[in-house]
Write a protein that holds these residues in place. Structure first.
Motif, PDB file in Angstrom:
ATOM      1  N   PRO A 280      -6.082  -4.828   6.246  1.00  0.00           N
ATOM      2  CA  PRO A 280      -4.674  -5.789   6.250  1.00  0.00           C
ATOM      3  C   PRO A 280      -4.678  -6.708   7.219  1.00  0.00           C
ATOM      4  N   SER A 281      -5.334  -6.354   8.421  1.00  0.00           N
ATOM      5  CA  SER A 281      -5.283  -7.606   9.463  1.00  0.00           C
ATOM      6  C   SER A 281      -6.246  -8.660   9.177  1.00  0.00           C
ATOM      7  N   PHE A 282      -7.207  -8.271   8.508  1.00  0.00           N
ATOM      8  CA  PHE A 282      -8.257  -9.278   8.173  1.00  0.00           C
ATOM      9  C   PHE A 282      -7.627  -9.957   7.090  1.00  0.00           C
ATOM     10  N   ASN A 283      -7.167  -9.790   6.027  1.00  0.00           N
ATOM     11  CA  ASN A 283      -6.606 -10.521   5.102  1.00  0.00           C
ATOM     12  C   ASN A 283      -5.455 -11.326   5.420  1.00  0.00           C
ATOM     13  N   CYS A 284      -4.743 -10.920   6.370  1.00  0.00           N
ATOM     14  CA  CYS A 284      -3.421 -11.525   6.559  1.00  0.00           C
ATOM     15  C   CYS A 284      -3.330 -12.622   7.773  1.00  0.00           C
ATOM     16  N   TYR A 285      -4.486 -12.783   8.456  1.00  0.00           N
ATOM     17  CA  TYR A 285      -4.630 -13.312   9.654  1.00  0.00           C
ATOM     18  C   TYR A 285      -4.407 -14.901   9.520  1.00  0.00           C
ATOM     19  N   TRP A 286      -4.699 -15.434   8.421  1.00  0.00           N
ATOM     20  CA  TRP A 286      -5.000 -16.901   7.979  1.00  0.00           C
ATOM     21  C   TRP A 286      -3.424 -17.215   7.249  1.00  0.00           C
ATOM     22  N   ALA A 287      -2.635 -16.113   6.930  1.00  0.00           N
ATOM     23  CA  ALA A 287      -1.521 -16.461   6.234  1.00  0.00           C
ATOM     24  C   ALA A 287      -0.465 -16.856   7.132  1.00  0.00           C
ATOM     25  N   PRO A 288       0.477 -17.824   6.613  1.00  0.00           N
ATOM     26  CA  PRO A 288       1.478 -18.149   7.653  1.00  0.00           C
ATOM     27  C   PRO A 288       2.254 -16.995   8.227  1.00  0.00           C
ATOM     28  N   ALA A 289       3.122 -17.043   9.439  1.00  0.00           N
ATOM     29  CA  ALA A 289       3.561 -15.808  10.037  1.00  0.00           C
ATOM     30  C   ALA A 289       4.383 -15.320   9.172  1.00  0.00           C
ATOM     31  N   GLU A 290       5.508 -15.990   8.547  1.00  0.00           N
ATOM     32  CA  GLU A 290       6.467 -15.302   7.572  1.00  0.00           C
ATOM     33  C   GLU A 290       5.776 -14.653   6.319  1.00  0.00           C
ATOM     34  N   LEU A 291       4.725 -14.813   6.012  1.00  0.00           N
ATOM     35  CA  LEU A 291       4.122 -14.155   4.876  1.00  0.00           C
ATOM     36  C   LEU A 291       3.159 -13.034   5.387  1.00  0.00           C
ATOM     37  N   ARG A 292       2.672 -12.864   6.490  1.00  0.00           N
ATOM     38  CA  ARG A 292       1.697 -12.086   6.928  1.00  0.00           C
ATOM     39  C   ARG A 292       2.249 -10.549   6.594  1.00  0.00           C
ATOM     40  N   MET A 293       3.411 -10.063   6.553  1.00  0.00           N
ATOM     41  CA  MET A 293       4.015  -8.911   6.199  1.00  0.00           C
ATOM     42  C   MET A 293       3.689  -8.859   4.659  1.00  0.00           C
ATOM     43  N   TYR A 294       3.909  -9.642   3.872  1.00  0.00           N
ATOM     44  CA  TYR A 294       3.761  -9.372   2.458  1.00  0.00           C
ATOM     45  C   TYR A 294       2.048  -9.236   1.930  1.00  0.00           C
ATOM     46  N   VAL A 295       1.289 -10.060   2.899  1.00  0.00           N
ATOM     47  CA  VAL A 295      -0.159  -9.945   2.561  1.00  0.00           C
ATOM     48  C   VAL A 295      -0.663  -8.589   2.993  1.00  0.00           C
ATOM     49  N   ALA A 296      -0.305  -8.286   4.033  1.00  0.00           N
ATOM     50  CA  ALA A 296      -0.497  -6.766   4.761  1.00  0.00           C
ATOM     51  C   ALA A 296      -0.249  -5.582   3.783  1.00  0.00           C
ATOM     52  N   SER A 297       1.161  -5.740   3.353  1.00  0.00           N
ATOM     53  CA  SER A 297       1.641  -4.750   2.477  1.00  0.00           C
ATOM     54  C   SER A 297       0.827  -4.759   1.135  1.00  0.00           C
ATOM     55  N   ASN A 298       0.608  -5.848   0.481  1.00  0.00           N
ATOM     56  CA  ASN A 298      -0.152  -6.024  -0.869  1.00  0.00           C
ATOM     57  C   ASN A 298      -1.617  -5.387  -0.577  1.00  0.00           C
ATOM     58  N   THR A 299      -2.155  -5.725   0.376  1.00  0.00           N
ATOM     59  CA  THR A 299      -3.676  -5.239   0.812  1.00  0.00           C
ATOM     60  C   THR A 299      -3.431  -3.694   0.936  1.00  0.00           C
ATOM     61  N   PHE A 300      -2.604  -3.234   1.688  1.00  0.00           N
ATOM     62  CA  PHE A 300      -2.492  -1.815   1.983  1.00  0.00           C
ATOM     63  C   PHE A 300      -2.203  -1.037   0.574  1.00  0.00           C
ATOM     64  N   ILE A 301      -1.365  -1.732  -0.101  1.00  0.00           N
ATOM     65  CA  ILE A 301      -1.144  -0.919  -1.544  1.00  0.00           C
ATOM     66  C   ILE A 301      -2.439  -0.939  -2.330  1.00  0.00           C
ATOM     67  N   SER A 302      -3.032  -2.354  -2.313  1.00  0.00           N
ATOM     68  CA  SER A 302      -4.271  -2.294  -3.061  1.00  0.00           C
ATOM     69  C   SER A 302      -5.594  -1.308  -2.574  1.00  0.00           C
ATOM     70  N   LEU A 303      -5.341  -1.227  -1.276  1.00  0.00           N
ATOM     71  CA  LEU A 303      -6.476  -0.188  -0.879  1.00  0.00           C
ATOM     72  C   LEU A 303      -6.290   1.219  -1.354  1.00  0.00           C
ATOM     73  N   ILE A 304      -4.914   1.669  -1.283  1.00  0.00           N
ATOM     74  CA  ILE A 304      -4.598   3.154  -1.805  1.00  0.00           C
ATOM     75  C   ILE A 304      -5.052   3.140  -3.210  1.00  0.00           C
ATOM     76  N   ALA A 305      -4.619   2.080  -4.006  1.00  0.00           N
ATOM     77  CA  ALA A 305      -4.956   2.139  -5.344  1.00  0.00           C
ATOM     78  C   ALA A 305      -6.478   2.260  -5.525  1.00  0.00           C
ATOM     79  N   GLY A 306      -7.232   1.394  -5.127  1.00  0.00           N
ATOM     80  CA  GLY A 306      -8.537   1.234  -5.334  1.00  0.00           C
ATOM     81  C   GLY A 306      -9.301   2.709  -4.898  1.00  0.00           C
ATOM     82  N   CYS A 307      -8.818   3.194  -3.915  1.00  0.00           N
ATOM     83  CA  CYS A 307      -9.419   4.654  -3.455  1.00  0.00           C
ATOM     84  C   CYS A 307      -9.112   5.407  -4.768  1.00  0.00           C
TER      85      CYS A 307
END
Length: 340
Positions: A280-307
């Motif tokens: 999540p941190s890897f994916n959301c670093y470049w995102a605007p500060a106000e969007l980092r929460m959404y990028v991190a959340s989507n990445t985490f959900i994607s990781l869980i579903a992928g496993c």
């Protein structure tokens, strides 16, 4: 006692000395020795401590953001723990893969740290020389394209190559994305190149990554919201596969060494766990500060579903059923998918 001279060690030492000299001459730590900045930082800390003693309204969720230092810790875990351990999946080259991944990652970190600064500075020097007759500030000229107007405006504000490079925490983090691209390429070359060849490939790979990122994002204005899609994952995979085609022997997939074993898989799944935690941190670093929460959340959900789904689908696709390797593949695929 005779001293053993190894071409790889000599070349690596030479490159390292050159990089040390380059960093010492061409860079400086931003804010180092600046008493005014230190006083300002101390005053800001005192103000913050005083404010904490009084009841204050809770900030909105989007106002929370990790500072660059926290991102640096996560990126270190992702690249030097997660990816290096993931490279140990082959049964024969696990020990060498771990050590060489670590060593080549350090080399890529140093080289990318300079190139990501040099290329924009060289471009700025070229722009200043090209548009020096026009003068600053540049206005919007309707007779030329918007792209050229932007280049003229950039020539007035950018730093030229003659200036020293101010290194910040963010510069090291940006260089670590280059490390990830290099390690992705290395994954396609395990057991196929010797250390000296790998060092040459890393130097070329880092230069190509920095040039590609500058052309796609900084120069042409391409959108890579996570900073890791086509400039890191796709580029690293394409570069590694291209090199692998050149150095692979006949029918490499039939080589008995192209297979894992129980012990190597244990280390590789440990690397996947580190990547799972830090993706999540890897994916959301470049995102605007106000969007980092959404990028991190989507990445985490994607990781869980992928496993989950990689494990479930492996039960239907492979006759031998699911294994720990499918969990590793699920983490990698889901993290890359979350980057989109």
């Amino acid at each position: 006692m005779a001293v053993r001279i190894n071409a790889f060690i000599v070349t690596l030492a030479t490159v390292q000395i050159l990089l040390i000299v380059a960093y010492s001459i061409l860079t400086y730590h931003e804010g180092y020795g600046d008493q005014q900045k230190l006083d300002t930082a101390r005053q800001a800390q005192l103000t913050k401590e005083a404010a904490l003693r009084e009841p204050t309204p809770a900030p909105q969720e989007y106002q929370y953001g990790q500072p660059d230092l926290s991102f640096m810790f996560d990126m270190n875990m992702y690249s030097y723990l997660g990816m290096c351990l993931t490279m140990t999946y082959l049964r024969k080259y696990a020990y060498t893969s771990l050590g060489m991944s670590f060593l080549m990652g350090c080399l890529a970190q140093e080289w990318c740290g300079l190139l990501l600064q040099w290329i924009p500075l060289a471009h700025c020097s070229y722009l200043k020389q090209t548009f020096q007759q026009v003068g600053c500030p540049y206005g919007d000229n309707p007779d030329i394209s918007q792209f050229e107007n932007n280049l003229r405006a950039l020539a007035c504000t950018c730093d030229s190559f003659s200036d020293k490079i101010a290194l910040k925490i963010s510069d090291f983090i940006k260089a670590q994305y280059g490390v990830v691209a290099v390690l992705i390429s290395y994954g396609a070359l395990l057991g196929k190149v010797n250390p000296l060849q790998m060092m040459i490939i890393v130097i070329m790979n880092s230069a190509a990554y920095c040039g590609n990122k500058f052309l796609c994002v900084d120069y042409r204005g391409g959108v890579d919201g996570t900073g890791s899609l086509y400039t890191t994952h796709i580029f690293g995979a394409a570069f590694g596969l291209g090199c692998s085609v050149l150095v692979s022997g006949h029918r490499p997939h039939e080589n008995p060494d192209n297979a894992p074993r129980y012990q190597s898989n244990n280390y590789a799944i440990l690397g996947s766990l580190f990547m799972f935690v830090t993706y999540p941190s890897f994916n959301c670093y470049w995102a605007p500060a106000e969007l980092r929460m959404y990028v991190a959340s989507n990445t985490f959900i994607s990781l869980i579903a992928g496993c989950f789904f990689s494990f479930i689908w492996a039960n239907f696709i492979y006759p031998e059923g699911p294994s720990v390797m499918h969990l590793q593949d699920g983490v990698l695929a889901a993290g890359g998918g979350g980057a989109t």
